[in-house]
Design a protein around this motif. Structure first.
Motif, PDB file in Angstrom:
ATOM      1  N   ALA A  52      16.045   1.730  40.233  1.00 13.70           N
ATOM      2  CA  ALA A  52      16.280   1.402  38.827  1.00 13.70           C
ATOM      3  C   ALA A  52      15.394   2.313  37.996  1.00 13.70           C
ATOM      4  CB  ALA A  52      15.966  -0.061  38.562  1.00 13.70           C
ATOM      5  N   ARG A  53      16.007   2.992  37.024  1.00 13.77           N
ATOM      6  CA  ARG A  53      15.253   3.936  36.199  1.00 13.77           C
ATOM      7  C   ARG A  53      15.554   3.687  34.729  1.00 13.77           C
ATOM      8  NH1 ARG A  53      18.798   9.090  38.337  1.00 13.77           N
ATOM      9  NH2 ARG A  53      18.653   8.026  40.295  1.00 13.77           N
ATOM     10  N   LEU A  55      -3.068   1.777  30.525  1.00 15.64           N
ATOM     11  CA  LEU A  55      -1.727   1.475  30.043  1.00 15.64           C
ATOM     12  C   LEU A  55      -0.666   1.727  31.111  1.00 15.64           C
ATOM     13  CD1 LEU A  55       0.187   0.780  27.620  1.00 15.64           C
ATOM     14  CD2 LEU A  55       0.200   3.251  27.134  1.00 15.64           C
ATOM     15  N   LEU A  56      -0.772   2.869  31.785  1.00 14.06           N
ATOM     16  CA  LEU A  56       0.221   3.237  32.796  1.00 14.06           C
ATOM     17  C   LEU A  56      -0.167   2.799  34.199  1.00 14.06           C
ATOM     18  CD1 LEU A  56       1.270   6.824  31.654  1.00 14.06           C
ATOM     19  CD2 LEU A  56       2.233   4.610  31.009  1.00 14.06           C
ATOM     20  N   LYS A  57      -1.301   2.147  34.310  1.00 14.49           N
ATOM     21  CA  LYS A  57      -1.794   1.676  35.606  1.00 14.49           C
ATOM     22  C   LYS A  57      -1.933   2.832  36.602  1.00 14.49           C
ATOM     23  CE  LYS A  57      -0.406  -2.294  37.104  1.00 14.49           C
ATOM     24  NZ  LYS A  57       0.412  -3.430  37.556  1.00 14.49           N
ATOM     25  N   LEU A  58      -2.434   3.964  36.126  1.00 17.40           N
ATOM     26  CA  LEU A  58      -2.637   5.109  37.005  1.00 17.40           C
ATOM     27  C   LEU A  58      -3.701   4.813  38.054  1.00 17.40           C
ATOM     28  CD1 LEU A  58      -2.516   8.099  34.484  1.00 17.40           C
ATOM     29  CD2 LEU A  58      -0.658   7.126  35.866  1.00 17.40           C
ATOM     30  N   VAL A 110      11.520   7.145  33.922  1.00 19.04           N
ATOM     31  CA  VAL A 110      10.533   6.493  34.783  1.00 19.04           C
ATOM     32  C   VAL A 110      11.178   5.381  35.603  1.00 19.04           C
ATOM     33  CG1 VAL A 110       8.640   6.986  33.173  1.00 19.04           C
ATOM     34  CG2 VAL A 110       9.812   4.782  33.055  1.00 19.04           C
ATOM     35  N   LYS A 111      10.468   4.985  36.635  1.00 18.43           N
ATOM     36  CA  LYS A 111      10.904   3.820  37.408  1.00 18.43           C
ATOM     37  C   LYS A 111      10.866   2.585  36.511  1.00 18.43           C
ATOM     38  CE  LYS A 111      10.194   5.157  42.110  1.00 18.43           C
ATOM     39  NZ  LYS A 111       9.934   4.640  43.438  1.00 18.43           N
ATOM     40  N   HIS A 112      11.868   1.757  36.647  1.00 24.32           N
ATOM     41  CA  HIS A 112      12.001   0.569  35.803  1.00 24.32           C
ATOM     42  C   HIS A 112      10.742  -0.297  35.827  1.00 24.32           C
ATOM     43  CE1 HIS A 112      13.645  -2.990  33.913  1.00 24.32           C
ATOM     44  NE2 HIS A 112      13.294  -3.690  34.976  1.00 24.32           N
ATOM     45  N   GLN A 113      10.177  -0.492  37.002  1.00 22.16           N
ATOM     46  CA  GLN A 113       9.003  -1.366  37.124  1.00 22.16           C
ATOM     47  C   GLN A 113       7.849  -0.885  36.248  1.00 22.16           C
ATOM     48  OE1 GLN A 113       8.998  -4.267  38.697  1.00 22.16           O
ATOM     49  NE2 GLN A 113       6.890  -4.695  38.112  1.00 22.16           N
ATOM     50  N   TRP A 114       7.641   0.430  36.217  1.00 20.47           N
ATOM     51  CA  TRP A 114       6.525   0.959  35.417  1.00 20.47           C
ATOM     52  C   TRP A 114       6.804   0.788  33.929  1.00 20.47           C
ATOM     53  CZ3 TRP A 114       4.356   0.818  39.744  1.00 20.47           C
ATOM     54  CH2 TRP A 114       3.048   1.231  39.907  1.00 20.47           C
ATOM     55  N   ASN A 115       8.035   0.968  33.525  1.00 19.99           N
ATOM     56  CA  ASN A 115       8.417   0.774  32.127  1.00 19.99           C
ATOM     57  C   ASN A 115       8.235  -0.696  31.737  1.00 19.99           C
ATOM     58  OD1 ASN A 115       9.448   1.391  29.574  1.00 19.99           O
ATOM     59  ND2 ASN A 115      11.546   1.049  30.220  1.00 19.99           N
ATOM     60  N   LYS A 151      13.170  17.135  37.495  1.00 17.29           N
ATOM     61  CA  LYS A 151      13.524  17.475  38.879  1.00 17.29           C
ATOM     62  C   LYS A 151      13.675  16.254  39.759  1.00 17.29           C
ATOM     63  CE  LYS A 151      12.249  22.254  38.768  1.00 17.29           C
ATOM     64  NZ  LYS A 151      12.253  23.389  39.654  1.00 17.29           N
ATOM     65  N   GLY A 152      14.091  15.134  39.136  1.00 17.93           N
ATOM     66  CA  GLY A 152      14.397  13.930  39.888  1.00 17.93           C
ATOM     67  C   GLY A 152      13.221  13.005  40.140  1.00 17.93           C
ATOM     68  N   PHE A 153      12.077  13.264  39.508  1.00 14.11           N
ATOM     69  CA  PHE A 153      10.876  12.476  39.769  1.00 14.11           C
ATOM     70  C   PHE A 153      10.467  11.638  38.558  1.00 14.11           C
ATOM     71  CE2 PHE A 153      10.879  15.578  43.045  1.00 14.11           C
ATOM     72  CZ  PHE A 153      10.258  14.975  44.122  1.00 14.11           C
ATOM     73  N   CYS A 154       9.947  10.453  38.831  1.00 15.52           N
ATOM     74  CA  CYS A 154       9.406   9.580  37.795  1.00 15.52           C
ATOM     75  C   CYS A 154       8.235  10.287  37.118  1.00 15.52           C
ATOM     76  CB  CYS A 154       8.944   8.261  38.423  1.00 15.52           C
ATOM     77  SG  CYS A 154       8.021   7.176  37.300  1.00 15.52           S
ATOM     78  N   ALA A 155       8.241  10.298  35.801  1.00 19.75           N
ATOM     79  CA  ALA A 155       7.180  10.979  35.056  1.00 19.75           C
ATOM     80  C   ALA A 155       5.810  10.343  35.285  1.00 19.75           C
ATOM     81  CB  ALA A 155       7.499  10.980  33.568  1.00 19.75           C
ATOM     82  N   TYR A 156       5.769   9.059  35.594  1.00 18.96           N
ATOM     83  CA  TYR A 156       4.493   8.354  35.730  1.00 18.96           C
ATOM     84  C   TYR A 156       4.001   8.281  37.171  1.00 18.96           C
ATOM     85  CZ  TYR A 156       5.331   6.768  30.903  1.00 18.96           C
ATOM     86  OH  TYR A 156       5.562   6.698  29.559  1.00 18.96           O
TER      87      TYR A 156
END
Length: 198
Positions: free
Chosen positions: A54-55, A131-134, A78-83, A39-44
């Motif tokens: 950037a995705r 890992l995902l910096k949650l 996901v957002k590129h930065q998080w990847n 629905k258009g949202f970053c999974a993380y």
């Protein structure tokens, strides 16, 4: 972050799409389907992925990329930065909880703007948070400020949370972020209010 739901009837599965390194036309199809399903949202981060963001198609387990075992269940938009920040850390955080795990929301809990594990002996959940910096302080601070701002706006607006967030969505979906935080702070199912994307 909340548990990511995968669609058993996904167009990716139906059309037998596979990720092909360097094939932007093929991979764009996958990206568009994931965008629609999420629905258009970053999974993380659960932030809206706008046109200027950037995705990336994130291969959750990067060791599967380019192998016959890489598949839809391993792909998230996901957002590129998080990847980018995750890409070199995989081996340091094993074993790791998968984002589609049935017990995800019980094992990684939302608490007043922060995410933490419910069981301090749950190494998989601990590793996923790292890992995902949650637990990223800057992202958590942005999430807390967002929720505080929306709570203030809601009190001024004088309607139910469902009506308030539906108005925001209809006006400009980019006003919506941090889906799990919205659910828990305002006791609604924000995902059910989000439009299906074409």
């Amino acid at each position: 972050m909340r548990r990511v739901l995968k669609n058993e009837d996904s167009e990716i599965i139906k059309t037998n799409l596979g990720y092909i390194e360097g094939n932007s036309n093929n991979n764009l199809k996958i990206s568009k389907i994931l965008y629609k399903e999420q629905k258009g949202f970053c999974a993380y981060t659960e932030e809206y992925l706008g046109r200027a963001d950037a995705r990336d198609i994130e291969h959750f387990d990067p060791t599967l990329k380019g192998t016959k075992d890489d598949s839809y269940s391993n792909w998230f938009l996901v957002k590129h930065q998080w990847n980018k920040e995750k890409s070199t850390k995989w081996e340091d955080f094993q074993p790791v909880l998968h984002p589609t795990n049935d017990n995800f929301d019980d094992r990684i809990v939302y608490d007043d703007g922060d995410y933490h594990v419910s069981d301090l002996d749950d190494q998989e959940a601990i590793n996923l948070v790292k890992l995902l910096k949650l637990d990223d302080i800057i992202l958590a601070d942005e999430r807390k400020k967002y929720i505080k701002r929306k709570a203030k706006e809601l009190s001024i607006y004088g309607e139910s949370a469902e009506v308030f967030f539906k108005v925001l969505i209809d006006d400009d979906i980019k006003q919506i972020s941090y889906l799990r935080a919205i659910d828990q702070e305002f006791d609604i199912d924000i995902r059910s209010l989000l439009p299906d994307l074409e």
